[in-house]
Write a protein that holds these residues in place. Structure first.
Motif, PDB file in Angstrom:
ATOM      1  N   ALA A 121      36.601  42.440  36.634  1.00 24.09           N
ATOM      2  CA  ALA A 121      36.705  41.447  37.708  1.00 24.09           C
ATOM      3  C   ALA A 121      37.291  40.145  37.169  1.00 24.09           C
ATOM      4  CB  ALA A 121      35.320  41.180  38.297  1.00 24.09           C
ATOM      5  N   PRO A 122      38.076  39.426  37.962  1.00 26.05           N
ATOM      6  CA  PRO A 122      38.532  38.095  37.543  1.00 26.05           C
ATOM      7  C   PRO A 122      37.336  37.154  37.418  1.00 26.05           C
ATOM      8  CG  PRO A 122      39.749  38.891  39.476  1.00 26.05           C
ATOM      9  CD  PRO A 122      38.584  39.801  39.294  1.00 26.05           C
ATOM     10  N   ILE A 123      37.414  36.247  36.447  1.00 24.39           N
ATOM     11  CA  ILE A 123      36.397  35.205  36.306  1.00 24.39           C
ATOM     12  C   ILE A 123      36.999  33.917  36.842  1.00 24.39           C
ATOM     13  CG2 ILE A 123      34.940  33.898  34.712  1.00 24.39           C
ATOM     14  CD1 ILE A 123      35.145  36.275  32.781  1.00 24.39           C
ATOM     15  N   LEU A 124      36.446  33.426  37.927  1.00 19.91           N
ATOM     16  CA  LEU A 124      36.919  32.172  38.514  1.00 19.91           C
ATOM     17  C   LEU A 124      35.919  31.066  38.223  1.00 19.91           C
ATOM     18  CD1 LEU A 124      38.249  33.455  41.968  1.00 19.91           C
ATOM     19  CD2 LEU A 124      39.519  33.084  39.844  1.00 19.91           C
ATOM     20  N   LEU A 125      36.430  29.849  38.106  1.00 22.20           N
ATOM     21  CA  LEU A 125      35.588  28.701  37.784  1.00 22.20           C
ATOM     22  C   LEU A 125      35.475  27.782  38.992  1.00 22.20           C
ATOM     23  CD1 LEU A 125      37.028  27.873  34.233  1.00 22.20           C
ATOM     24  CD2 LEU A 125      35.073  29.317  34.813  1.00 22.20           C
ATOM     25  N   ASN A 126      34.290  27.186  39.139  1.00 20.01           N
ATOM     26  CA  ASN A 126      34.023  26.362  40.317  1.00 20.01           C
ATOM     27  C   ASN A 126      33.140  25.175  39.949  1.00 20.01           C
ATOM     28  OD1 ASN A 126      34.339  26.651  43.454  1.00 20.01           O
ATOM     29  ND2 ASN A 126      32.250  25.917  43.124  1.00 20.01           N
ATOM     30  N   LEU A 130      32.161  24.450  47.059  1.00 21.39           N
ATOM     31  CA  LEU A 130      33.114  25.531  46.856  1.00 21.39           C
ATOM     32  C   LEU A 130      34.522  24.970  46.851  1.00 21.39           C
ATOM     33  CD1 LEU A 130      33.695  28.569  46.609  1.00 21.39           C
ATOM     34  CD2 LEU A 130      33.695  28.686  49.111  1.00 21.39           C
ATOM     35  N   ASN A 131      35.257  25.204  45.778  1.00 19.32           N
ATOM     36  CA  ASN A 131      36.627  24.741  45.655  1.00 19.32           C
ATOM     37  C   ASN A 131      37.529  25.531  46.601  1.00 19.32           C
ATOM     38  OD1 ASN A 131      39.442  25.163  44.275  1.00 19.32           O
ATOM     39  ND2 ASN A 131      38.622  23.250  43.407  1.00 19.32           N
ATOM     40  N   ALA A 132      38.378  24.826  47.338  1.00 20.49           N
ATOM     41  CA  ALA A 132      39.234  25.464  48.347  1.00 20.49           C
ATOM     42  C   ALA A 132      40.207  26.450  47.724  1.00 20.49           C
ATOM     43  CB  ALA A 132      39.991  24.394  49.130  1.00 20.49           C
ATOM     44  N   ASP A 133      40.764  26.102  46.553  1.00 23.64           N
ATOM     45  CA  ASP A 133      41.705  27.013  45.892  1.00 23.64           C
ATOM     46  C   ASP A 133      41.001  28.282  45.407  1.00 23.64           C
ATOM     47  OD1 ASP A 133      44.050  25.395  46.119  1.00 23.64           O
ATOM     48  OD2 ASP A 133      43.233  24.097  44.556  1.00 23.64           O
ATOM     49  N   VAL A 134      39.761  28.108  44.947  1.00 26.59           N
ATOM     50  CA  VAL A 134      38.975  29.266  44.504  1.00 26.59           C
ATOM     51  C   VAL A 134      38.721  30.197  45.677  1.00 26.59           C
ATOM     52  CG1 VAL A 134      36.727  30.001  43.613  1.00 26.59           C
ATOM     53  CG2 VAL A 134      37.910  28.067  42.562  1.00 26.59           C
ATOM     54  N   LEU A 135      38.315  29.615  46.813  1.00 25.69           N
ATOM     55  CA  LEU A 135      38.078  30.434  48.001  1.00 25.69           C
ATOM     56  C   LEU A 135      39.347  31.167  48.423  1.00 25.69           C
ATOM     57  CD1 LEU A 135      36.351  31.403  50.364  1.00 25.69           C
ATOM     58  CD2 LEU A 135      36.921  29.281  51.565  1.00 25.69           C
ATOM     59  N   TYR A 156      40.314  25.108  37.086  1.00 20.40           N
ATOM     60  CA  TYR A 156      40.154  25.996  38.246  1.00 20.40           C
ATOM     61  C   TYR A 156      41.433  26.788  38.473  1.00 20.40           C
ATOM     62  CZ  TYR A 156      36.802  22.228  39.151  1.00 20.40           C
ATOM     63  OH  TYR A 156      35.827  21.276  39.025  1.00 20.40           O
ATOM     64  N   LEU A 157      42.558  26.042  38.455  1.00 23.68           N
ATOM     65  CA  LEU A 157      43.839  26.679  38.755  1.00 23.68           C
ATOM     66  C   LEU A 157      44.280  27.613  37.631  1.00 23.68           C
ATOM     67  CD1 LEU A 157      45.704  23.639  40.363  1.00 23.68           C
ATOM     68  CD2 LEU A 157      44.573  25.552  41.521  1.00 23.68           C
ATOM     69  N   THR A 158      43.928  27.280  36.382  1.00 18.61           N
ATOM     70  CA  THR A 158      44.252  28.183  35.264  1.00 18.61           C
ATOM     71  C   THR A 158      43.525  29.505  35.435  1.00 18.61           C
ATOM     72  OG1 THR A 158      44.701  26.392  33.705  1.00 18.61           O
ATOM     73  CG2 THR A 158      44.068  28.523  32.769  1.00 18.61           C
ATOM     74  N   ALA A 159      42.260  29.448  35.803  1.00 19.82           N
ATOM     75  CA  ALA A 159      41.496  30.672  36.035  1.00 19.82           C
ATOM     76  C   ALA A 159      42.123  31.491  37.156  1.00 19.82           C
ATOM     77  CB  ALA A 159      40.043  30.335  36.363  1.00 19.82           C
ATOM     78  N   ILE A 160      42.628  30.794  38.173  1.00 19.84           N
ATOM     79  CA  ILE A 160      43.274  31.489  39.296  1.00 19.84           C
ATOM     80  C   ILE A 160      44.570  32.147  38.825  1.00 19.84           C
ATOM     81  CG2 ILE A 160      44.483  31.098  41.486  1.00 19.84           C
ATOM     82  CD1 ILE A 160      42.311  28.959  42.086  1.00 19.84           C
TER      83      ILE A 160
END
Length: 745
Positions: free
Chosen positions: A497-502, A507-512, A449-453
């Motif tokens: 667009a960025p591709i985020l993973l979840n 819903l992951n808090a870091d993703v949000l 998740y964090l790598t995608a961010i």
């Protein structure tokens, strides 16, 4: 009259402008259309006693017809009837009724005319009560009457109508079901002369004869006629037709062995078992295919090049392809721009395709290949590659035959010059002398998740610009690659667009937090509720009430892929990759996003609607070996797209396939940046596609080391470019691999 003539001319012109198929209809079992004559308000003859008893011809016709249907169906035939109840087809007149029932019967056989027949059942009458017997009527094209024109298809089938009349009539008489009346009669009756299949009209008996009328009403007589007619139908269909490549019958036989023995002495013929409705022998070759770049032609296969060119030349924008070799043999929209020159610079061959021209040139002792439109030399065994692009630190990057091409290449890379090895002088210097410093950057974090961010932050360090039209984030599942494989081109469609993973359920808090940081006003969820639950969508909408939350999904990974591709603009080309594993599709993604191509996922064996809808006359690359996409499926893809448009790119393993893709598209990458990620897990490589999109950079997949199937391509790629920036995504790429790659820059 004049208006009618104009209408006919207009229709004719429209028809002539459309490619009309002359290929054989789909093979299927015989179809018999039974037409019980008269019906409803049109009772037919009243016979001897019908005015008193109410038993008219229409009833006798229907009773025999229903029995005939039963016998034929029991023998395996497909049977349709114009009526199964007491009904008529037009209130206007009996003439209009005939037209309507004929039109109905013709619609029943449409597309199956070659293996269908029409049988109209009637009973006769005469002023003399002594007339009796069975009679068969058919249309004979040798006795045409301009006052009663026949349907063009009946003219085609007239001989077969005569044969059908012979087999059925003889069968009835020989069976003893009835005695002969006037025998077989050729007559211009409306229903037979306008039937679009072999057709007969059977007059079962004279109902004006009191003895015959009584017989007609009995089940025994009706069943006898039905069985005898069915026997005649059997005899009609129990033949073996030898057909040429245009589906024209050239000879018929009564036995299979005779037909096949004869067919083996011919070329490009088939043997059709008319009763079974199947082709039992086929030595035809349809090596020549005709294609249009956008319009789907109804006929594409031909046995000879001449036939193909004759057909193709009737229409604009067509090409003829020799299917086995993928060579374009003729075209009225593609230029023959590849010239093969001999040692005296005389053009000896011209070709539509570079690959064909290269093969031709390389087969000669001394030859040169040129592009006739630019006069650039593309290959030569005579002329040296005298113009070298040199870099002050990296040495010679690449050599060219032409100075212009060398200068164009050098203009891409700071710190380069073009050196003429013949004259031993520098003929061009890149205005930017200072080469950027080498950068090696790893974009990773503690989780997927964090790598995608982190990748998202690399793309948009200061969030979305206020002027950015599309402020979109693509959200994919973090643990199942199937739906996520389609995310790369979709993200590019939404302005990279960025591709985020979840996770699937919450819903992951870091993703949000990242979505909020970016300032996104649209979130696109990829995949169904198993991939990303309804709860995730609801949480997004609650947290971002002003944002549009959209889901793109189907019932399977393949349907989701199709939904996404239908959302994208028209593709420049198509990748066909396995949906059962991730490396091939991910390797193709970094190229798809830079080239405007679609990725179509396949189970490797099934020719799906999504493949069919995407590939017609489109450059198509099959990614991976035959275990990923079978040879049978490849052949179907070639037939649809055109073999000249289809290439398979594969290697001994996933890294070799990655290498094959980069080599094939290497000339399209003109960036000083390249991306490296792991080939052993999908999340890091998936989110890397947005980096490829931003920098127009290739993606190299590595494992615990640089695979020997990738190494030559990686080394060659970096040696030919001033590649100073390496981006490593994820924390899985070993430090030793990064160091080794950075030393190659």
């Amino acid at each position: 009259m004049f208006k009618a003539l104009i209408k006919i001319i207009c229709i004719a012109l429209i028809v002539l402008s459309i490619p009309v198929s002359t290929q054989a209809a789909e093979v299927m079992k015989p179809l018999i259309v039974i037409d019980p004559g008269h019906g409803g308000k049109y009772g037919g003859t009243t016979g001897y006693s019908g005015s008193k008893t109410g038993y008219y011809e229409k009833q006798a016709n229907l009773e025999v017809s229903l029995r005939l249907r039963g016998v034929l169906q029991a023998r395996g035939y497909e049977v349709k009837m114009t009526r199964t109840t007491d009904k008529h087809f037009s209130n206007a007149s009996s003439a209009e009724d005939l037209k309507a029932r004929t039109s109905l019967s013709n619609s029943m056989v449409a597309g199956r005319n070659d293996n269908s027949i029409f049988v109209s059942v009637h009973h006769n009458a005469s002023s003399s009560p002594t007339y009796s017997g069975y009679e068969t009527y058919y249309y004979n094209k040798n006795f045409q009457d301009s006052n009663y024109p026949a349907d063009p298809l009946q003219l085609k089938y007239s001989v077969e109508s005569g044969r059908l009349a012979q087999t059925t009539h003889t069968s009835v008489i020989n069976s003893g079901a009835n005695s002969e009346g006037r025998g077989i009669v050729h007559q211009s009756l409306y229903v037979t002369r306008n039937a679009q299949v072999p057709a007969i009209l059977s007059e079962v008996e004279y109902m004006s004869n009191p003895i015959a009328e009584s017989k007609v009403k009995t089940a025994k007589f009706q069943q006898g006629i039905a069985v005898a007619l069915a026997d005649g139908v059997d005899k009609f269909f129990k033949i073996f037709e030898v057909k040429n490549s245009k589906n024209v019958v050239i000879k018929t036989f009564n036995t299979k062995d005779e037909a096949i023995t004869y067919a083996k002495t011919q070329t490009n013929v088939t043997v059709f078992d008319k009763r079974a409705g199947t082709t039992i022998f086929d030595n035809t070759t349809t090596d020549y295919r005709v294609y249009h770049p956008s319009v789907e032609l109804t006929q594409t296969k031909f046995s000879t090049e001449k036939e193909a060119i004759t057909f193709a030349s009737k229409y604009r924008n067509t090409r003829v392809v020799h299917h086995p070799t993928a060579e374009v043999r003729w075209s009225n929209y593609i230029a023959k721009k590849f010239d093969v020159l001999d040692a005296n610079k005389v053009v000896i061959n011209q070709h539509y395709q570079r690959v064909v021209a290269e093969t031709s040139a390389e087969s000669l002792t001394k030859a040169t290949l040129q592009n006739s439109e630019t006069n650039f030399t593309l290959w030569s065994s005579i002329v040296p590659q005298a113009f070298e692009v040199r870099h002050k630190d990296n040495g010679t990057l690449k050599a060219f035959y032409d100075k212009t091409l060398a200068q164009n290449y050098a203009a891409l890379w700071p710190g380069t010059t073009v050196y003429d090895t013949t004259k031993k002088v520098v003929v061009y210097t890149n205005p930017t002398l200072i080469t950027p410093k080498a950068v090696s950057k790893t974009v990773s974090a503690k989780s997927r998740y964090l790598t995608a961010i982190e990748v998202s932050k690399t793309l948009y360090p200061n969030a979305f610009n206020s002027t950015k039209t599309q402020k979109t984030v693509v959200l994919a599942t973090a643990f199942e690659y199937a739906d996520a494989l389609s995310a790369g081109p979709l993200a590019m469609y939404y302005g990279n667009a960025p591709i985020l993973l979840n996770p699937a359920s919450n819903l992951n808090a870091d993703v949000l937090a990242e979505i909020k940081r970016l300032g996104a006003n649209q979130i696109v969820l990829v995949g169904g509720e198993i991939a990303l639950s309804a709860k995730v969508a609801s949480q997004l909408q609650t947290a971002l009430p002003q944002a549009k939350v959209e889901r793109l999904a189907g019932k399977s990974r393949y349907e989701t892929n199709s939904v996404i591709n239908n959302k994208l603009p028209k593709a420049n080309g198509i990748f066909i990759a396995s949906g059962s594993n991730f490396p091939d599709a991910l390797a193709a993604t970094s190229i798809a996003v830079t080239q405007g191509w679609h990725i179509v996922l396949s189970n490797g064996t099934t020719y799906s609607d999504s493949i069919n809808d995407q590939i017609y006359s489109k450059p198509t690359v099959i990614v991976g070996g035959t275990l990923a996409v079978s040879k049978i499926l490849e052949e179907k893809i070639k037939e649809r797209a055109g073999s000249d448009y289809v290439t398979r790119l594969s290697g001994k393993d996933r890294y070799g396939t990655n290498a094959a893709l980069i080599e094939h598209f290497s000339q399209t990458f003109k960036s000083p940046t390249f991306v490296v990620s792991t080939g052993t897990n999908y999340p890091d490589a998936l989110v890397s596609s947005s980096l490829s999109g931003k920098y127009q950079a290739p993606l190299f997949l590595v494992g615990n080391s640089i695979s020997e199937t990738l190494r030559p391509t990686l080394t060659s790629y970096l040696a030919q470019r001033v590649t100073k920036t390496s981006l490593y995504t994820g924390g899985i790429v070993p430090t030793a691999v990064k160091t080794e790659i950075d030393q190659l820059k």
